[in-house]
Design a protein around this motif. Structure first.
Motif, PDB file in Angstrom:
ATOM      1  N   UNK A   1      -1.279   8.964   2.210  1.00 14.22           N
ATOM      2  CA  UNK A   1      -1.636   7.669   2.114  1.00 14.22           C
ATOM      3  C   UNK A   1      -0.584   6.815   2.539  1.00 14.22           C
ATOM      4  N   UNK A   2       0.693   7.038   1.971  1.00 17.56           N
ATOM      5  CA  UNK A   2       1.768   6.317   2.407  1.00 17.56           C
ATOM      6  C   UNK A   2       1.974   6.008   3.693  1.00 17.56           C
ATOM      7  N   UNK A   3       1.999   7.465   4.547  1.00 17.73           N
ATOM      8  CA  UNK A   3       2.025   7.470   5.967  1.00 17.73           C
ATOM      9  C   UNK A   3       1.093   6.789   6.532  1.00 17.73           C
ATOM     10  N   UNK A   4      -0.158   6.867   6.088  1.00 15.66           N
ATOM     11  CA  UNK A   4      -1.334   6.123   6.620  1.00 15.66           C
ATOM     12  C   UNK A   4      -1.141   4.590   6.704  1.00 15.66           C
ATOM     13  N   UNK A   5      -0.653   4.236   5.734  1.00 21.53           N
ATOM     14  CA  UNK A   5      -0.366   2.856   5.309  1.00 21.53           C
ATOM     15  C   UNK A   5       0.759   2.278   6.464  1.00 21.53           C
ATOM     16  N   UNK A   6       1.955   2.958   6.735  1.00 19.43           N
ATOM     17  CA  UNK A   6       2.851   2.759   7.591  1.00 19.43           C
ATOM     18  C   UNK A   6       2.595   3.060   8.984  1.00 19.43           C
TER      19      UNK A   6
ATOM     20  N   UNK B   1       9.731   2.091   5.989  1.00 23.57           N
ATOM     21  CA  UNK B   1       9.688   3.531   6.569  1.00 23.57           C
ATOM     22  C   UNK B   1      10.535   4.415   5.564  1.00 23.57           C
ATOM     23  N   UNK B   2      11.746   3.926   5.584  1.00 23.33           N
ATOM     24  CA  UNK B   2      12.813   4.627   4.461  1.00 23.33           C
ATOM     25  C   UNK B   2      12.592   4.922   3.163  1.00 23.33           C
ATOM     26  N   UNK B   3      11.555   3.878   2.672  1.00 26.24           N
ATOM     27  CA  UNK B   3      11.132   4.151   1.302  1.00 26.24           C
ATOM     28  C   UNK B   3       9.936   5.459   1.230  1.00 26.24           C
ATOM     29  N   UNK B   4       9.367   5.761   2.409  1.00 25.03           N
ATOM     30  CA  UNK B   4       8.733   6.950   2.476  1.00 25.03           C
ATOM     31  C   UNK B   4       9.180   8.188   2.810  1.00 25.03           C
ATOM     32  N   UNK B   5      10.115   8.180   3.892  1.00 26.95           N
ATOM     33  CA  UNK B   5      10.756   9.424   4.469  1.00 26.95           C
ATOM     34  C   UNK B   5      12.147   9.070   4.885  1.00 26.95           C
ATOM     35  N   UNK B   6      13.256   9.570   4.286  1.00 24.64           N
ATOM     36  CA  UNK B   6      14.528   9.494   4.557  1.00 24.64           C
ATOM     37  C   UNK B   6      14.746  10.390   5.952  1.00 24.64           C
TER      38      UNK B   6
ATOM     39  N   UNK C   1       0.746  -1.128   0.214  1.00 25.29           N
ATOM     40  CA  UNK C   1      -0.050   0.145   0.091  1.00 25.29           C
ATOM     41  C   UNK C   1       1.055   1.210   0.008  1.00 25.29           C
ATOM     42  N   UNK C   2       1.738   1.066   0.747  1.00 24.25           N
ATOM     43  CA  UNK C   2       2.683   2.261   0.755  1.00 24.25           C
ATOM     44  C   UNK C   2       3.486   2.677  -0.434  1.00 24.25           C
ATOM     45  N   UNK C   3       3.875   1.519  -0.928  1.00 19.69           N
ATOM     46  CA  UNK C   3       4.672   1.579  -2.580  1.00 19.69           C
ATOM     47  C   UNK C   3       3.916   2.116  -3.424  1.00 19.69           C
ATOM     48  N   UNK C   4       2.677   1.701  -3.471  1.00 23.76           N
ATOM     49  CA  UNK C   4       1.558   2.227  -4.557  1.00 23.76           C
ATOM     50  C   UNK C   4       1.286   3.633  -4.345  1.00 23.76           C
ATOM     51  N   UNK C   5       1.301   4.029  -2.933  1.00 14.12           N
ATOM     52  CA  UNK C   5       0.976   5.351  -2.535  1.00 14.12           C
ATOM     53  C   UNK C   5       1.987   6.275  -3.159  1.00 14.12           C
TER      54      UNK C   5
ATOM     55  N   UNK D   1      17.029 -14.725  16.582  1.00 19.31           N
ATOM     56  CA  UNK D   1      17.630 -13.216  16.469  1.00 19.31           C
ATOM     57  C   UNK D   1      17.604 -12.839  14.900  1.00 19.31           C
ATOM     58  N   UNK D   2      18.383 -13.799  14.158  1.00 15.10           N
ATOM     59  CA  UNK D   2      18.484 -13.342  12.712  1.00 15.10           C
ATOM     60  C   UNK D   2      16.875 -13.217  12.037  1.00 15.10           C
ATOM     61  N   UNK D   3      15.873 -13.856  12.286  1.00 14.93           N
ATOM     62  CA  UNK D   3      14.667 -13.846  11.852  1.00 14.93           C
ATOM     63  C   UNK D   3      13.816 -12.246  12.384  1.00 14.93           C
ATOM     64  N   UNK D   4      14.132 -12.267  13.548  1.00 16.55           N
ATOM     65  CA  UNK D   4      13.530 -10.884  14.284  1.00 16.55           C
ATOM     66  C   UNK D   4      14.282  -9.890  13.679  1.00 16.55           C
ATOM     67  N   UNK D   5      15.807  -9.678  13.477  1.00 19.13           N
ATOM     68  CA  UNK D   5      16.327  -8.404  12.898  1.00 19.13           C
ATOM     69  C   UNK D   5      15.887  -8.447  11.476  1.00 19.13           C
ATOM     70  N   UNK D   6      15.720  -9.464  10.837  1.00 20.24           N
ATOM     71  CA  UNK D   6      15.295  -9.296   9.310  1.00 20.24           C
ATOM     72  C   UNK D   6      14.006  -8.680   9.356  1.00 20.24           C
ATOM     73  N   UNK D   7      12.993  -9.073  10.374  1.00 25.71           N
ATOM     74  CA  UNK D   7      11.875  -8.481  10.310  1.00 25.71           C
ATOM     75  C   UNK D   7      11.826  -6.986  10.520  1.00 25.71           C
ATOM     76  N   UNK D   8      12.870  -6.623  11.358  1.00 23.68           N
ATOM     77  CA  UNK D   8      13.079  -5.062  11.841  1.00 23.68           C
ATOM     78  C   UNK D   8      13.565  -4.243  10.732  1.00 23.68           C
ATOM     79  N   UNK D   9      14.309  -5.223   9.843  1.00 22.24           N
ATOM     80  CA  UNK D   9      14.916  -4.285   8.757  1.00 22.24           C
ATOM     81  C   UNK D   9      13.963  -4.243   7.569  1.00 22.24           C
ATOM     82  N   UNK D  10      12.739  -5.254   7.353  1.00 22.28           N
ATOM     83  CA  UNK D  10      11.800  -4.529   6.503  1.00 22.28           C
ATOM     84  C   UNK D  10      10.917  -3.670   7.102  1.00 22.28           C
TER      85      UNK D  10
END
Length: 88
Positions: free
Chosen positions: A34-39, A77-82, A22-26, A63-72
């Motif tokens: 709309x992107x911020x609303x999605x986030x 967020x970075x795609x919407x606002x740096x 949704x954020x990518x499409x916005x 640990x690896x899976x959880x860090x990967x989830x946080x990287x997502x």
């Protein structure tokens, strides 16, 4: 995944699966509100994740899976606002 994730991990992953496209499409339509609303929909799952899940678990797979989830989350967020470009 080599372990059974906590419910909060699954909830955050599911929320990301919904919010990211949704954020990518916005963004593609330059609809930043709309992107911020999605986030913003990630707020509750992120809060629950940090309240209930130990990110730096002694189990390397967790640990690896959880860090990967946080990287997502960070990437979404970075795609919407740096935020690194904000001074002060």
């Amino acid at each position: 995944m080599s372990y059974t994730p906590e419910p909060e991990e699954d909830a955050l992953a599911t929320a990301l699966d919904s919010a990211e496209p949704m954020a990518t499409a916005a963004i593609a339509h330059e609809d930043f509100a709309r992107a911020m609303t999605a986030l913003a929909s990630l707020r509750a799952p992120i809060d629950a994740f940090f309240d209930k899940v130990t990110v730096n678990d002694p189990d390397p797979a967790k640990r690896e899976a959880r860090l990967a989830l946080l990287a997502r989350v960070r990437a979404a967020v970075h795609n919407v606002a740096d935020f690194s470009r904000i001074e002060g």
